[in-house]
Design an enzyme around this catalytic site. Structure first.
Site, PDB file in Angstrom:
ATOM      1  N   PHE A  40     -15.639   3.747   6.881  1.00 43.99           N
ATOM      2  CA  PHE A  40     -13.986   4.027   6.315  1.00 43.99           C
ATOM      3  C   PHE A  40     -14.045   3.941   5.015  1.00 43.99           C
ATOM      4  O   PHE A  40     -12.881   4.102   4.500  1.00 43.99           O
ATOM      5  CB  PHE A  40     -13.139   3.238   7.109  1.00 43.99           C
ATOM      6  CG  PHE A  40     -13.364   1.841   7.136  1.00 43.99           C
ATOM      7  CD1 PHE A  40     -12.868   1.086   6.058  1.00 43.99           C
ATOM      8  CD2 PHE A  40     -13.849   1.033   8.179  1.00 43.99           C
ATOM      9  CE1 PHE A  40     -13.027  -0.322   5.902  1.00 43.99           C
ATOM     10  CE2 PHE A  40     -14.118  -0.333   8.083  1.00 43.99           C
ATOM     11  CZ  PHE A  40     -13.578  -0.958   6.950  1.00 43.99           C
TER      12      PHE A  40
ATOM     13  N   ARG B 294      -2.321 -14.427   4.390  1.00 43.94           N
ATOM     14  CA  ARG B 294      -2.895 -13.656   5.493  1.00 43.94           C
ATOM     15  C   ARG B 294      -2.400 -13.663   6.950  1.00 43.94           C
ATOM     16  O   ARG B 294      -2.098 -12.837   7.827  1.00 43.94           O
ATOM     17  CB  ARG B 294      -4.544 -14.308   5.649  1.00 43.94           C
ATOM     18  CG  ARG B 294      -5.472 -13.936   4.614  1.00 43.94           C
ATOM     19  CD  ARG B 294      -5.804 -12.736   4.191  1.00 43.94           C
ATOM     20  NE  ARG B 294      -6.329 -12.077   5.502  1.00 43.94           N
ATOM     21  CZ  ARG B 294      -6.843 -10.702   5.409  1.00 43.94           C
ATOM     22  NH1 ARG B 294      -7.208 -10.197   4.253  1.00 43.94           N
ATOM     23  NH2 ARG B 294      -7.307 -10.048   6.653  1.00 43.94           N
TER      24      ARG B 294
ATOM     25  N   GLU C 227      -9.742 -10.652  -7.610  1.00 46.70           N
ATOM     26  CA  GLU C 227      -8.798  -9.496  -7.345  1.00 46.70           C
ATOM     27  C   GLU C 227      -7.685  -9.766  -8.315  1.00 46.70           C
ATOM     28  O   GLU C 227      -7.075  -8.707  -8.776  1.00 46.70           O
ATOM     29  CB  GLU C 227      -8.159  -9.509  -5.875  1.00 46.70           C
ATOM     30  CG  GLU C 227      -9.364  -9.041  -5.005  1.00 46.70           C
ATOM     31  CD  GLU C 227      -8.902  -9.102  -3.765  1.00 46.70           C
ATOM     32  OE1 GLU C 227      -9.524  -8.653  -2.675  1.00 46.70           O
ATOM     33  OE2 GLU C 227      -7.637  -9.264  -3.216  1.00 46.70           O
TER      34      GLU C 227
ATOM     35  N   TYR D  61     -12.543  -2.065  -3.625  1.00 45.57           N
ATOM     36  CA  TYR D  61     -13.181  -2.545  -2.402  1.00 45.57           C
ATOM     37  C   TYR D  61     -14.797  -2.125  -2.183  1.00 45.57           C
ATOM     38  O   TYR D  61     -15.053  -1.983  -1.058  1.00 45.57           O
ATOM     39  CB  TYR D  61     -12.521  -1.184  -1.299  1.00 45.57           C
ATOM     40  CG  TYR D  61     -11.079  -1.576  -0.784  1.00 45.57           C
ATOM     41  CD1 TYR D  61     -10.820  -2.845  -0.175  1.00 45.57           C
ATOM     42  CD2 TYR D  61      -9.909  -0.588  -0.902  1.00 45.57           C
ATOM     43  CE1 TYR D  61      -9.581  -2.825   0.370  1.00 45.57           C
ATOM     44  CE2 TYR D  61      -8.724  -0.846  -0.481  1.00 45.57           C
ATOM     45  CZ  TYR D  61      -8.608  -1.935   0.293  1.00 45.57           C
ATOM     46  OH  TYR D  61      -7.179  -2.422   0.821  1.00 45.57           O
TER      47      TYR D  61
ATOM     48  N   THR E 106      -5.299  -6.935  10.802  1.00 43.07           N
ATOM     49  CA  THR E 106      -5.716  -5.913  10.125  1.00 43.07           C
ATOM     50  C   THR E 106      -5.300  -4.711  10.940  1.00 43.07           C
ATOM     51  O   THR E 106      -4.807  -3.724  10.321  1.00 43.07           O
ATOM     52  CB  THR E 106      -7.614  -5.621   9.866  1.00 43.07           C
ATOM     53  OG1 THR E 106      -7.904  -6.735   9.228  1.00 43.07           O
ATOM     54  CG2 THR E 106      -7.593  -4.442   9.175  1.00 43.07           C
TER      55      THR E 106
ATOM     56  N   LYS F 263       0.801  -1.350   0.060  1.00 44.14           N
ATOM     57  CA  LYS F 263      -0.023  -0.024   0.071  1.00 44.14           C
ATOM     58  C   LYS F 263       0.857   1.214  -0.134  1.00 44.14           C
ATOM     59  O   LYS F 263       1.971   0.898   0.364  1.00 44.14           O
ATOM     60  CB  LYS F 263      -0.844  -0.003   1.222  1.00 44.14           C
ATOM     61  CG  LYS F 263      -1.890  -0.905   1.198  1.00 44.14           C
ATOM     62  CD  LYS F 263      -3.055  -1.083   2.365  1.00 44.14           C
ATOM     63  CE  LYS F 263      -4.040  -2.085   2.199  1.00 44.14           C
ATOM     64  NZ  LYS F 263      -5.043  -1.756   3.429  1.00 44.14           N
TER      65      LYS F 263
HETATM   66  P1  IDP Z   1      -7.802  -6.754   5.718  1.00 39.96           P
HETATM   67  O1  IDP Z   1      -7.162  -5.763   4.888  1.00 39.96           O
HETATM   68  O2  IDP Z   1      -7.122  -7.249   6.948  1.00 39.96           O
HETATM   69  O3  IDP Z   1      -8.483  -7.645   4.838  1.00 39.96           O
HETATM   70  P2  IDP Z   1     -10.553  -5.481   5.903  1.00 39.96           P
HETATM   71  O4  IDP Z   1     -11.636  -5.668   6.840  1.00 39.96           O
HETATM   72  O5  IDP Z   1     -10.747  -6.134   4.551  1.00 39.96           O
HETATM   73  O6  IDP Z   1      -9.187  -5.852   6.451  1.00 39.96           O
HETATM   74  O7  IDP Z   1     -10.614  -3.915   5.557  1.00 39.96           O
HETATM   75  C1  IDP Z   1      -9.835  -3.482   4.336  1.00 39.96           C
HETATM   76  C2  IDP Z   1      -8.975  -2.385   4.659  1.00 39.96           C
HETATM   77  O8  IDP Z   1      -9.659  -1.209   5.127  1.00 39.96           O
HETATM   78  C3  IDP Z   1      -7.975  -2.557   5.862  1.00 39.96           C
HETATM   79  O9  IDP Z   1      -6.864  -3.177   5.441  1.00 39.96           O
HETATM   80  C4  IDP Z   1      -7.856  -1.207   6.447  1.00 39.96           C
HETATM   81  O10 IDP Z   1      -6.803  -0.457   5.542  1.00 39.96           O
HETATM   82  C5  IDP Z   1      -9.290  -0.647   6.333  1.00 39.96           C
HETATM   83  N1  IDP Z   1      -9.889  -0.921   7.445  1.00 39.96           N
HETATM   84  C6  IDP Z   1     -10.612  -1.966   8.024  1.00 39.96           C
HETATM   85  N2  IDP Z   1     -11.303  -1.414   9.095  1.00 39.96           N
HETATM   86  C7  IDP Z   1     -10.862  -0.196   9.508  1.00 39.96           C
HETATM   87  C8  IDP Z   1     -11.333   0.761  10.512  1.00 39.96           C
HETATM   88  O11 IDP Z   1     -12.222   0.096  11.467  1.00 39.96           O
HETATM   89  N3  IDP Z   1     -11.077   2.021  10.339  1.00 39.96           N
HETATM   90  C9  IDP Z   1     -10.296   2.462   9.237  1.00 39.96           C
HETATM   91  N4  IDP Z   1      -9.827   1.519   8.317  1.00 39.96           N
HETATM   92  C10 IDP Z   1     -10.186   0.354   8.310  1.00 39.96           C
HETATM   93 MG    MG Z   2      -9.773  -7.568   3.447  1.00 39.18          MG
END
Ligand code: IDP
Ligand code: MG
Length: 136
Positions: A60, A88, A129, A52, A94, A12
């Site tokens: 968010f 993962r 993806e 996304y 996350t 990222k």
């Molecule tokens: P992941 O990347 O671990 O799969 P996801 O739940 O799919 O997590 O969320 C996608 C992306 O959205 C995360 O990597 C993070 O950058 C962002 N994100 C997830 N939850 C939050 C939050 O509560 N606040 C701000 N950003 C978030």
């Molecule tokens: Mg994800």
């Protein structure tokens, strides 16, 4: 029986900006991942919104899409046995605060939004993806 899989990984903007591309790739290679394809690109916000889309109802979502399109990213197809789950695990939770020692997010993540890497969460989503970024 072999279970070779491919998964999509993204380094990222926060990590590319800090020149962590090579260090993160080394972490993948050290775990046995092969980088099958890669490209460094910057995407439009509209493309981030498509990528996304699963998160479109989340509070968010807008910030997330602004962020992913804010600078260069490195998009990679990673391959190995059980690559989806293995990636993962190597990425970590996350929220970097919750990520285990030895994971990419523990080592390099700054915050829940600037958490340095993306990885597909299932074999089906990995296919979607990979197509999103590499279908010619
Ligand atoms: P992941 O990347 O671990 O799969 P996801 O739940 O799919 O997590 O969320 C996608 C992306 O959205 C995360 O990597 C993070 O950058 C962002 N994100 C997830 N939850 C939050 C939050 O509560 N606040 C701000 N950003 C978030
Ligand atoms: Mg994800």
């Amino acid at each position: 029986m072999s279970n070779t899989e491919q998964t999509l990984s993204i380094i990222k903007p926060d990590a590319v900006e800090r020149n962590l591309e090579n260090e993160i790739k080394e972490m993948f290679k050290n775990k046995g991942f092969v980088i099958v394809k890669e490209k460094k690109i910057q995407i439009e916000k509209s493309e981030a919104e498509k990528f996304y889309k699963v998160h479109e109802t989340k509070p968010f979502y807008n910030d997330l899409c602004t962020y992913l399109s804010s600078g260069p990213i490195v998009v990679m197809i990673l391959e190995k046995e059980s690559a989806v789950l293995g990636n993962r695990e190597l990425m970590g939770a996350t929220n970097p605060t919750d990520a285990e020692e030895g994971t990419i997010r523990k080592k390099y993540g700054i915050s829940i939004d600037k958490n340095s890497v993306h990885g597909s969460d299932s074999v089906d989503n990995a296919k979607i993806e990979i197509d999103f970024f590499f279908k010619d």
